[in-house]
Enzyme design. Structure first.
Site, mmCIF file in Angstrom:
data_model
loop_
_atom_site.group_PDB
_atom_site.id
_atom_site.type_symbol
_atom_site.label_atom_id
_atom_site.label_comp_id
_atom_site.label_asym_id
_atom_site.label_seq_id
_atom_site.Cartn_x
_atom_site.Cartn_y
_atom_site.Cartn_z
ATOM 1 N N SER A 1 1.514 62.436 -1.558
ATOM 2 C CA SER A 1 1.979 63.784 -1.550
ATOM 3 C C SER A 1 2.981 63.949 -0.619
ATOM 4 O O SER A 1 3.994 64.453 -0.505
ATOM 5 C CB SER A 1 0.633 64.677 -1.226
ATOM 6 O OG SER A 1 0.012 64.203 -0.158
ATOM 7 N N SER B 1 -6.943 62.077 17.568
ATOM 8 C CA SER B 1 -5.675 62.770 18.007
ATOM 9 C C SER B 1 -6.159 63.243 19.367
ATOM 10 O O SER B 1 -7.072 63.608 19.678
ATOM 11 C CB SER B 1 -5.216 63.803 17.027
ATOM 12 O OG SER B 1 -4.283 64.557 18.003
ATOM 13 N N TYR C 1 -6.883 72.087 13.271
ATOM 14 C CA TYR C 1 -6.692 70.771 13.123
ATOM 15 C C TYR C 1 -7.400 69.584 14.069
ATOM 16 O O TYR C 1 -7.957 68.952 13.846
ATOM 17 C CB TYR C 1 -5.123 70.515 13.187
ATOM 18 C CG TYR C 1 -4.631 69.019 13.303
ATOM 19 C CD1 TYR C 1 -4.817 68.153 12.537
ATOM 20 C CD2 TYR C 1 -4.465 68.569 15.015
ATOM 21 C CE1 TYR C 1 -4.394 66.658 12.502
ATOM 22 C CE2 TYR C 1 -3.995 66.959 14.996
ATOM 23 C CZ TYR C 1 -4.107 66.504 13.876
ATOM 24 O OH TYR C 1 -3.553 65.067 14.060
ATOM 25 N N LYS D 1 -10.187 66.831 13.488
ATOM 26 C CA LYS D 1 -10.406 65.440 14.140
ATOM 27 C C LYS D 1 -11.553 65.182 14.919
ATOM 28 O O LYS D 1 -12.069 64.167 15.058
ATOM 29 C CB LYS D 1 -8.890 65.186 14.905
ATOM 30 C CG LYS D 1 -7.781 65.093 14.085
ATOM 31 C CD LYS D 1 -7.679 63.852 13.289
ATOM 32 C CE LYS D 1 -6.696 63.751 12.270
ATOM 33 N NZ LYS D 1 -6.848 62.495 11.259
HETATM 34 C C1 WQD Z 1 5.867 68.257 22.107
HETATM 35 C C2 WQD Z 1 6.688 69.417 23.275
HETATM 36 C C3 WQD Z 1 6.605 71.608 22.745
HETATM 37 C C4 WQD Z 1 10.063 71.501 19.778
HETATM 38 C C5 WQD Z 1 1.265 67.782 18.330
HETATM 39 C C6 WQD Z 1 -0.120 68.110 17.917
HETATM 40 C C7 WQD Z 1 -0.787 66.791 18.233
HETATM 41 C C8 WQD Z 1 0.077 65.803 17.440
HETATM 42 C C9 WQD Z 1 1.382 65.558 17.872
HETATM 43 C C10 WQD Z 1 -0.631 65.342 15.303
HETATM 44 C C11 WQD Z 1 5.601 70.523 23.384
HETATM 45 C C12 WQD Z 1 7.970 71.182 23.028
HETATM 46 C C13 WQD Z 1 8.852 71.072 20.774
HETATM 47 C C14 WQD Z 1 11.124 72.063 20.187
HETATM 48 C C15 WQD Z 1 10.226 72.116 22.522
HETATM 49 N N1 WQD Z 1 -0.023 65.831 16.077
HETATM 50 N N2 WQD Z 1 8.985 71.530 21.996
HETATM 51 N N3 WQD Z 1 11.384 72.340 21.539
HETATM 52 O O1 WQD Z 1 2.474 69.785 20.448
HETATM 53 O O2 WQD Z 1 2.468 68.265 21.821
HETATM 54 O O3 WQD Z 1 1.395 67.838 19.623
HETATM 55 O O4 WQD Z 1 1.975 66.903 17.385
HETATM 56 O O5 WQD Z 1 -0.901 64.710 14.304
HETATM 57 O O6 WQD Z 1 -2.053 66.763 17.794
HETATM 58 O O7 WQD Z 1 -0.631 68.919 18.821
HETATM 59 O O8 WQD Z 1 3.803 67.814 19.806
HETATM 60 O O9 WQD Z 1 6.209 67.381 18.963
HETATM 61 O O10 WQD Z 1 5.230 69.485 18.645
HETATM 62 O O11 WQD Z 1 5.866 69.096 20.925
HETATM 63 O O12 WQD Z 1 10.322 72.410 23.583
HETATM 64 O O13 WQD Z 1 11.908 72.424 19.570
HETATM 65 O O14 WQD Z 1 7.837 69.706 22.898
HETATM 66 O O15 WQD Z 1 6.428 72.956 23.170
HETATM 67 O O16 WQD Z 1 5.656 70.937 24.720
HETATM 68 P P1 WQD Z 1 2.437 68.519 20.533
HETATM 69 P P2 WQD Z 1 5.302 68.415 19.360
#
Ligand code: WQD
Length: 326
Positions: free
Chosen positions: A34, A117, A142, A146
Protein backbone atom coordinates in the site's frame (compact mmCIF):
# COMPACT_ATOMS: atom_id res chain seq x y z
CA UNK A 1 16.27 -19.50 11.46
CA UNK A 2 14.17 -17.45 9.08
CA UNK A 3 12.90 -13.97 9.93
CA UNK A 4 9.58 -12.63 8.73
CA UNK A 5 9.76 -8.87 8.20
CA UNK A 6 6.33 -7.29 8.01
CA UNK A 7 6.34 -4.01 6.11
CA UNK A 8 9.52 -5.30 4.48
CA UNK A 9 9.08 -3.20 1.31
CA UNK A 10 8.66 0.01 3.29
CA UNK A 11 11.25 2.70 3.90
CA UNK A 12 12.49 1.26 7.19
CA UNK A 13 11.53 -2.35 6.42
CA UNK A 14 13.64 -2.56 3.28
CA UNK A 15 16.67 -1.22 5.16
CA UNK A 16 16.12 -3.79 7.91
CA UNK A 17 15.63 -6.64 5.42
CA UNK A 18 18.83 -5.75 3.57
CA UNK A 19 20.96 -5.33 6.67
CA UNK A 20 19.73 -8.64 8.11
CA UNK A 21 20.19 -10.50 4.83
CA UNK A 22 23.66 -9.00 4.31
CA UNK A 23 24.57 -10.20 7.82
CA UNK A 24 23.66 -13.75 6.82
CA UNK A 25 20.14 -14.03 8.26
CA UNK A 26 17.44 -15.69 6.16
CA UNK A 27 14.61 -13.22 5.67
CA UNK A 28 11.21 -13.13 3.99
CA UNK A 29 9.33 -9.86 3.58
CA UNK A 30 5.57 -9.50 3.87
CA UNK A 31 4.07 -6.28 2.56
CA UNK A 32 0.69 -5.29 1.15
CA UNK A 33 2.53 -2.68 -0.98
CA UNK A 34 0.00 0.00 0.00
CA UNK A 35 2.96 2.27 0.64
CA UNK A 36 5.80 -0.24 0.23
CA UNK A 37 7.79 -0.45 -3.00
CA UNK A 38 8.79 -3.98 -4.11
CA UNK A 39 11.85 -2.65 -6.01
CA UNK A 40 13.39 -1.62 -2.71
CA UNK A 41 14.16 -5.29 -2.11
CA UNK A 42 16.90 -7.15 -3.97
CA UNK A 43 15.89 -10.22 -5.97
CA UNK A 44 17.27 -12.66 -3.39
CA UNK A 45 14.87 -11.49 -0.65
CA UNK A 46 11.47 -13.09 -1.19
CA UNK A 47 8.51 -10.72 -0.96
CA UNK A 48 5.07 -12.05 -0.17
CA UNK A 49 2.44 -9.52 -1.20
CA UNK A 50 -0.30 -9.47 1.37
CA UNK A 51 -1.37 -8.08 4.67
CA UNK A 52 0.17 -8.90 8.03
CA UNK A 53 -3.39 -8.52 9.32
CA UNK A 54 -4.34 -11.67 7.40
CA UNK A 55 -3.80 -14.40 10.00
CA UNK A 56 -4.18 -17.28 7.54
CA UNK A 57 -1.60 -15.79 5.23
CA UNK A 58 0.85 -15.22 8.11
CA UNK A 59 0.40 -18.85 9.23
CA UNK A 60 1.02 -20.09 5.68
CA UNK A 61 4.14 -17.93 5.24
CA UNK A 62 5.51 -19.03 8.61
CA UNK A 63 5.00 -22.70 7.69
CA UNK A 64 6.35 -22.38 4.16
CA UNK A 65 9.52 -20.49 5.09
CA UNK A 66 10.10 -22.03 8.53
CA UNK A 67 9.79 -18.66 10.24
CA UNK A 68 11.10 -18.62 13.83
CA UNK A 69 11.39 -14.86 14.37
CA UNK A 70 9.35 -11.83 13.37
CA UNK A 71 10.30 -8.18 12.94
CA UNK A 72 7.00 -6.32 12.85
CA UNK A 73 7.11 -2.95 11.11
CA UNK A 74 3.90 -2.89 9.09
CA UNK A 75 1.74 -0.12 10.57
CA UNK A 76 0.09 3.21 9.95
CA UNK A 77 2.48 5.91 11.10
CA UNK A 78 1.20 9.42 10.56
CA UNK A 79 0.53 11.33 13.72
CA UNK A 80 -1.80 13.93 12.17
CA UNK A 81 -3.83 11.33 10.28
CA UNK A 82 -4.20 9.31 13.49
CA UNK A 83 -5.96 12.26 15.13
CA UNK A 84 -8.47 12.43 12.28
CA UNK A 85 -8.88 8.67 11.83
CA UNK A 86 -8.22 7.09 15.23
CA UNK A 87 -10.37 4.01 14.59
CA UNK A 88 -8.34 3.13 11.53
CA UNK A 89 -5.13 3.42 13.57
CA UNK A 90 -6.46 1.25 16.40
CA UNK A 91 -7.84 -1.26 13.93
CA UNK A 92 -4.59 -1.65 12.02
CA UNK A 93 -1.91 -1.02 14.64
CA UNK A 94 -3.63 -2.75 17.57
CA UNK A 95 -6.34 -5.03 16.13
CA UNK A 96 -3.98 -6.12 13.36
CA UNK A 97 -1.26 -6.84 15.89
CA UNK A 98 -3.60 -9.17 17.84
CA UNK A 99 -4.25 -11.13 14.64
CA UNK A 100 -0.55 -11.24 13.80
CA UNK A 101 0.45 -12.35 17.30
CA UNK A 102 -2.21 -15.04 17.26
CA UNK A 103 -0.79 -16.39 14.01
CA UNK A 104 2.86 -16.25 15.10
CA UNK A 105 2.05 -17.95 18.43
CA UNK A 106 0.33 -20.74 16.49
CA UNK A 107 3.38 -20.97 14.22
CA UNK A 108 5.73 -21.44 17.20
CA UNK A 109 7.74 -18.26 16.63
CA UNK A 110 10.45 -17.79 19.33
CA UNK A 111 11.48 -14.13 18.89
CA UNK A 112 9.53 -10.98 18.12
CA UNK A 113 10.94 -7.49 17.47
CA UNK A 114 8.38 -4.70 17.54
CA UNK A 115 8.69 -1.32 15.89
CA UNK A 116 7.68 1.20 18.55
CA UNK A 117 8.21 4.93 18.74
CA UNK A 118 9.35 7.76 20.96
CA UNK A 119 5.74 8.93 20.46
CA UNK A 120 4.88 6.68 23.44
CA UNK A 121 6.49 9.27 25.75
CA UNK A 122 4.29 12.14 24.59
CA UNK A 123 5.82 15.33 25.91
CA UNK A 124 8.90 14.21 27.86
CA UNK A 125 10.57 16.37 30.53
CA UNK A 126 12.43 18.98 28.51
CA UNK A 127 15.59 19.17 30.58
CA UNK A 128 16.52 15.51 30.44
CA UNK A 129 17.42 12.65 28.18
CA UNK A 130 14.43 10.32 27.96
CA UNK A 131 15.11 6.91 29.49
CA UNK A 132 12.91 3.88 28.91
CA UNK A 133 11.45 4.06 32.41
CA UNK A 134 10.16 7.63 31.84
CA UNK A 135 6.38 7.89 32.11
CA UNK A 136 4.55 7.03 28.90
CA UNK A 137 1.81 9.53 28.11
CA UNK A 138 1.26 9.62 24.34
CA UNK A 139 -0.42 12.74 22.95
CA UNK A 140 -1.77 11.22 19.72
CA UNK A 141 -3.77 8.12 18.82
CA UNK A 142 -0.67 7.03 16.85
CA UNK A 143 1.43 7.09 20.02
CA UNK A 144 -1.33 5.34 21.94
CA UNK A 145 -1.45 2.50 19.42
CA UNK A 146 2.32 2.05 19.73
CA UNK A 147 2.10 1.92 23.52
CA UNK A 148 -0.83 -0.51 23.39
CA UNK A 149 1.19 -2.52 20.85
CA UNK A 150 4.08 -2.79 23.31
CA UNK A 151 1.68 -4.06 26.00
CA UNK A 152 0.26 -6.67 23.63
CA UNK A 153 3.68 -7.83 22.49
CA UNK A 154 5.00 -8.20 26.06
CA UNK A 155 1.87 -9.95 27.32
CA UNK A 156 1.84 -12.40 24.42
CA UNK A 157 5.58 -13.00 24.80
CA UNK A 158 5.27 -13.76 28.50
CA UNK A 159 2.28 -16.05 28.04
CA UNK A 160 3.63 -17.96 25.06
CA UNK A 161 7.37 -18.12 25.71
CA UNK A 162 8.47 -15.63 23.04
CA UNK A 163 11.48 -13.37 23.66
CA UNK A 164 10.30 -9.89 22.70
CA UNK A 165 12.07 -6.60 22.00
CA UNK A 166 10.32 -3.24 21.58
CA UNK A 167 12.44 -0.65 19.80
CA UNK A 168 11.38 2.94 20.45
CA UNK A 169 12.60 4.87 17.40
CA UNK A 170 13.37 8.54 17.73
CA UNK A 171 13.48 10.65 14.52
CA UNK A 172 14.52 8.38 11.67
CA UNK A 173 16.12 9.98 8.59
CA UNK A 174 18.40 9.33 5.63
CA UNK A 175 18.84 6.34 3.32
CA UNK A 176 21.48 3.70 2.68
CA UNK A 177 21.14 4.44 -1.04
CA UNK A 178 18.97 6.86 -3.00
CA UNK A 179 16.40 4.31 -4.19
CA UNK A 180 15.66 3.29 -0.59
CA UNK A 181 14.81 6.80 0.57
CA UNK A 182 11.54 7.69 2.25
CA UNK A 183 8.99 8.72 -0.37
CA UNK A 184 6.64 10.26 2.20
CA UNK A 185 6.57 13.99 2.86
CA UNK A 186 5.49 13.80 6.48
CA UNK A 187 8.72 14.45 8.40
CA UNK A 188 10.81 17.56 8.64
CA UNK A 189 13.59 16.72 6.17
CA UNK A 190 11.36 15.78 3.19
CA UNK A 191 8.98 18.61 4.13
CA UNK A 192 11.83 21.09 3.85
CA UNK A 193 12.99 19.61 0.52
CA UNK A 194 9.43 19.91 -0.73
CA UNK A 195 9.30 23.59 0.22
CA UNK A 196 12.61 24.29 -1.50
CA UNK A 197 11.44 22.43 -4.61
CA UNK A 198 8.44 24.77 -4.78
CA UNK A 199 10.73 27.77 -4.48
CA UNK A 200 9.47 28.46 -0.97
CA UNK A 201 11.37 29.08 2.25
CA UNK A 202 11.52 26.25 4.81
CA UNK A 203 9.20 26.66 7.77
CA UNK A 204 10.19 26.57 11.42
CA UNK A 205 7.27 25.58 13.64
CA UNK A 206 7.86 27.82 16.63
CA UNK A 207 10.98 29.75 17.64
CA UNK A 208 9.75 30.45 21.17
CA UNK A 209 10.12 26.99 22.66
CA UNK A 210 12.08 26.63 25.91
CA UNK A 211 15.22 25.44 24.10
CA UNK A 212 18.59 27.16 23.51
CA UNK A 213 17.65 28.65 20.10
CA UNK A 214 13.88 28.55 20.63
CA UNK A 215 13.27 25.78 18.07
CA UNK A 216 12.39 22.15 18.84
CA UNK A 217 15.20 19.74 19.58
CA UNK A 218 15.05 16.16 18.28
CA UNK A 219 17.23 13.07 18.23
CA UNK A 220 17.74 12.23 14.54
CA UNK A 221 19.01 8.74 13.77
CA UNK A 222 20.13 7.36 10.41
CA UNK A 223 17.91 4.58 9.07
CA UNK A 224 21.02 2.44 8.44
CA UNK A 225 21.90 2.68 12.13
CA UNK A 226 18.29 1.86 12.98
CA UNK A 227 18.45 -1.20 10.72
CA UNK A 228 21.60 -2.36 12.53
CA UNK A 229 19.75 -1.99 15.83
CA UNK A 230 17.12 -4.40 14.51
CA UNK A 231 19.80 -6.91 13.62
CA UNK A 232 21.22 -6.62 17.14
CA UNK A 233 17.73 -7.04 18.62
CA UNK A 234 17.06 -10.08 16.43
CA UNK A 235 20.30 -11.72 17.52
CA UNK A 236 19.85 -10.97 21.21
CA UNK A 237 19.77 -14.15 23.24
CA UNK A 238 16.61 -13.41 25.22
CA UNK A 239 15.21 -16.21 27.34
CA UNK A 240 11.70 -17.37 26.32
CA UNK A 241 9.02 -15.06 27.70
CA UNK A 242 11.41 -12.22 28.56
CA UNK A 243 11.13 -8.72 27.14
CA UNK A 244 13.33 -5.73 26.49
CA UNK A 245 12.29 -2.19 25.63
CA UNK A 246 14.97 0.04 24.14
CA UNK A 247 15.31 3.58 22.82
CA UNK A 248 16.97 3.86 19.43
CA UNK A 249 18.52 7.25 18.80
CA UNK A 250 21.91 8.93 18.98
CA UNK A 251 21.40 10.59 22.34
CA UNK A 252 22.27 13.94 20.75
CA UNK A 253 19.85 16.80 20.37
CA UNK A 254 19.66 18.82 17.13
CA UNK A 255 17.43 21.89 16.87
CA UNK A 256 15.31 22.69 13.82
CA UNK A 257 17.58 25.67 13.14
CA UNK A 258 20.68 23.50 13.30
CA UNK A 259 19.05 20.96 11.00
CA UNK A 260 18.07 23.65 8.50
CA UNK A 261 21.66 24.92 8.43
CA UNK A 262 22.79 21.44 7.38
CA UNK A 263 20.02 21.28 4.76
CA UNK A 264 21.18 24.63 3.33
CA UNK A 265 24.77 23.38 3.16
CA UNK A 266 23.81 20.09 1.48
CA UNK A 267 21.30 21.52 -1.03
CA UNK A 268 23.16 24.76 -1.67
CA UNK A 269 19.87 26.57 -1.07
CA UNK A 270 20.45 29.09 1.69
CA UNK A 271 16.96 30.64 1.66
CA UNK A 272 16.19 32.06 5.11
CA UNK A 273 13.56 29.99 6.96
CA UNK A 274 10.25 31.54 7.94
CA UNK A 275 9.10 31.22 11.52
CA UNK A 276 5.52 30.05 11.92
CA UNK A 277 3.49 29.44 15.08
CA UNK A 278 4.19 26.33 17.13
CA UNK A 279 2.65 23.15 15.77
CA UNK A 280 0.10 21.76 18.25
CA UNK A 281 1.40 18.74 20.16
CA UNK A 282 5.11 19.33 19.42
CA UNK A 283 7.30 18.58 22.44
CA UNK A 284 10.10 21.17 22.78
CA UNK A 285 12.72 18.48 23.19
CA UNK A 286 12.87 14.70 22.73
CA UNK A 287 16.35 13.20 23.00
CA UNK A 288 17.00 9.57 23.89
CA UNK A 289 18.98 8.18 26.75
CA UNK A 290 20.75 5.49 24.72
CA UNK A 291 22.63 3.70 27.48
CA UNK A 292 20.31 0.71 27.55
CA UNK A 293 20.76 0.14 23.80
CA UNK A 294 24.51 0.23 24.29
CA UNK A 295 24.41 -2.12 27.25
CA UNK A 296 21.75 -4.61 26.13
CA UNK A 297 22.18 -4.60 22.35
CA UNK A 298 25.79 -3.45 22.02
CA UNK A 299 24.33 -0.82 19.69
CA UNK A 300 25.66 2.69 19.08
CA UNK A 301 24.58 4.86 16.15
CA UNK A 302 27.59 6.04 14.18
CA UNK A 303 26.18 8.19 11.37
CA UNK A 304 25.73 11.92 11.79
CA UNK A 305 23.15 14.47 10.72
CA UNK A 306 25.07 15.55 7.64
CA UNK A 307 25.06 11.97 6.37
CA UNK A 308 21.32 11.73 7.06
CA UNK A 309 20.50 14.95 5.19
CA UNK A 310 22.88 14.26 2.29
CA UNK A 311 21.55 10.74 1.73
CA UNK A 312 17.93 11.92 2.02
CA UNK A 313 18.74 14.65 -0.53
CA UNK A 314 20.24 12.10 -2.93
CA UNK A 315 17.00 10.11 -2.68
CA UNK A 316 14.92 13.22 -3.23
CA UNK A 317 16.96 14.18 -6.32
CA UNK A 318 16.54 10.70 -7.76
CA UNK A 319 12.75 11.16 -7.74
CA UNK A 320 12.80 14.87 -8.55
CA UNK A 321 15.52 15.25 -11.19
CA UNK A 322 14.87 19.00 -11.47
CA UNK A 323 15.93 19.48 -7.83
CA UNK A 324 19.65 18.92 -8.38
CA UNK A 325 19.85 21.59 -11.01
CA UNK A 326 18.36 24.01 -8.45
C1 WQD B 1 10.56 17.34 13.69
C2 WQD B 1 10.66 18.77 14.18
C3 WQD B 1 8.62 20.06 14.00
C4 WQD B 1 8.51 20.37 9.63
C5 WQD B 1 7.08 12.51 14.37
C6 WQD B 1 6.29 11.55 15.19
C7 WQD B 1 7.15 10.46 15.70
C8 WQD B 1 7.88 9.79 14.57
C9 WQD B 1 8.64 10.77 13.79
C10 WQD B 1 6.85 7.96 13.48
C11 WQD B 1 9.44 19.20 14.98
C12 WQD B 1 9.72 20.65 13.16
C13 WQD B 1 8.82 20.07 10.95
C14 WQD B 1 8.73 21.71 9.17
C15 WQD B 1 9.52 22.30 11.35
N1 WQD B 1 6.93 9.15 13.72
N2 WQD B 1 9.32 21.01 11.79
N3 WQD B 1 9.24 22.62 10.05
O1 WQD B 1 7.04 15.49 15.16
O2 WQD B 1 9.37 15.01 16.06
O3 WQD B 1 8.00 13.17 15.23
O4 WQD B 1 7.77 11.82 13.35
O5 WQD B 1 6.78 6.97 13.11
O6 WQD B 1 6.37 9.55 16.36
O7 WQD B 1 5.69 12.24 16.27
O8 WQD B 1 8.91 14.72 13.61
O9 WQD B 1 9.81 15.32 11.42
O10 WQD B 1 7.43 15.98 11.94
O11 WQD B 1 9.29 17.16 13.08
O12 WQD B 1 9.95 23.18 12.13
O13 WQD B 1 8.46 22.05 8.01
O14 WQD B 1 10.69 19.64 13.04
O15 WQD B 1 7.89 21.08 14.64
O16 WQD B 1 9.89 20.00 16.03
P1 WQD B 1 8.27 14.70 15.09
P2 WQD B 1 8.82 15.77 12.41
Amino acid sequence: MTWLITGGAGYIGAHVARVMADAGERVVALDDVSSGIPERLPADIPLVRGSSLDGDLVRRVCAEYGVAGVVHLAARKQVGESVVRPLRYYEQNVGGLVTLLDAVVAAGVRRFVFSSSAAVYGDPPAAELVAEDAPCAPVSPYGETKLAGEWLVRAAGRAHGIATTCLRYFNVAGAARPELADTGVSNVIPMVFDRLARGEAPRVFGADHPTPDGTCVRDYVHVSDLAEAHLAAARREGAPGTDLTVNIGRGKGVSVRELLAVVAEVTGDGRAPVVEPRRPGDAPRAVADVRRAERELGFTATRGVREMVASAWAGWCLRHPAARQG
